[in-house]
Scaffold this active site. Structure first.
Site: not given
Length: 293
Positions: A109, A268, A213
């Site tokens: 990730d 994921h 982010y």
């Protein structure tokens, strides 16, 4: 830069620019070092299933709680979480653990995004790269504007907002909103999802983790550099956040030996869902043939 080592020779923490990062150091002390980089919303414990398999193969693993996740490494402001700082943190760990030597780097990730950038910037410090789920940053950007990846990444746009993502995550109730949490889990067990969310909310890591982010607008072209070290990229066909196209573009940005694998029926959370499948890393990052397709 400071490092703290326990009486039995384990690296328990390292420092950089006044920040202190916690490290989980396991496996044979004389083994080749594998640095394990977690993603969002997890921490070093996300490697608990994979790490013992690496230890059994003779590797020593170093799994840091990265910037924002370590309690003593939570600077204020999103600018402090730009990729250049995240990669320097990892280089500081490598230099604290194995000065003058190369290490294997495995990331999942966000940890994969950092691993790609470290490998591109410091091939002198990286023996092999294994990236899980997230492709090379340039491949991701290419897919973002040429495929449905733009839609799959909707949450990244939401996370740019101030305070609203924190409010929504704190109020997330798996019982009241099972479809939302089921999509977030993407194959993860309910217990592990609850573990990760509880850590974010209760530990003070939520805003710092979201700042990864929020720092994306501060990205620089250096993040798009080619990778020259032996590389293994593993994605999965049931990942709701990452489409097939981005993985298909990775070969354009790796000039060294490269292998690409797609896991079937896996979501994921590859380190936990498919730990035995990927337990051969990092030796599998040195391919017998070229997997560019």
């Amino acid at each position: 830069m400071t490092a703290r080592v326990s009486a039995d020779g384990r690296l328990t923490s390292f420092g950089r620019d006044g920040l202190v990062f916690d490290v989980v150091d396991r496996g044979p002390l004389d083994g080749e070092v594998v640095v394990l980089l977690h993603g969002f919303p997890q921490r070093a414990s996300s490697w608990d299933l994979l790490a013992p398999l690496l230890h059994a193969s003779g590797y020593r693993t170093l799994a840091p709680d990265q910037r924002g996740y370590s309690p003593r490494a939570r600077p204020r402001g999103r600018f402090s979480y730009r990729m250049s700082q995240l990669t320097k943190d990892v280089v500081a760990l490598i230099e604290a653990a194995e000065p003058g030597h190369k290490v294997h780097v495995v990331g999942h990730d966000w940890g994969a995004a950092v691993a790609w950038t470290v490998a591109a910037a410091r091939p002198d410090a990286v023996a092999t790269l294994t990236a899980l789920s997230v492709p090379h940053p340039a491949a991701f950007m290419r897919a973002l504007f040429t495929s449905r990846q733009f839609l799959l990444s909707w949450y990244m746009y939401v996370f740019q907002l101030p305070w609203i993502p924190e409010l929504l995550i704190r109020r997330l109730d798996p019982v009241a909103a099972p479809r939302v949490t089921e999509r977030m889990a993407a194959g993860q067990t309910a217990a592990r999802l609850a573990r990760d969310l509880e850590f974010l909310v209760s530990s003070g890591a939520l805003t710092p983790a979201l700042n990864w982010y929020r720092a994306m607008p501060f990205s620089t072209p250096s993040q798009l550099a080619e990778v020259t070290v032996p590389t293994l990229f593993i994605n999965s066909d049931s990942d709701p956040a990452l489409g097939r196209t981005s993985g298909e573009h990775v070969h354009r940005y790796v000039t060294g030996p490269y292998t690409f694998r797609t896991l079937t029926g896996i979501g994921h959370w590859i380190p936990e869902q498919a730990c035995r499948t990927i337990g051969a890393v990092p030796r599998s990052a040195v391919p017998a043939g070229d997997g560019r397709g």
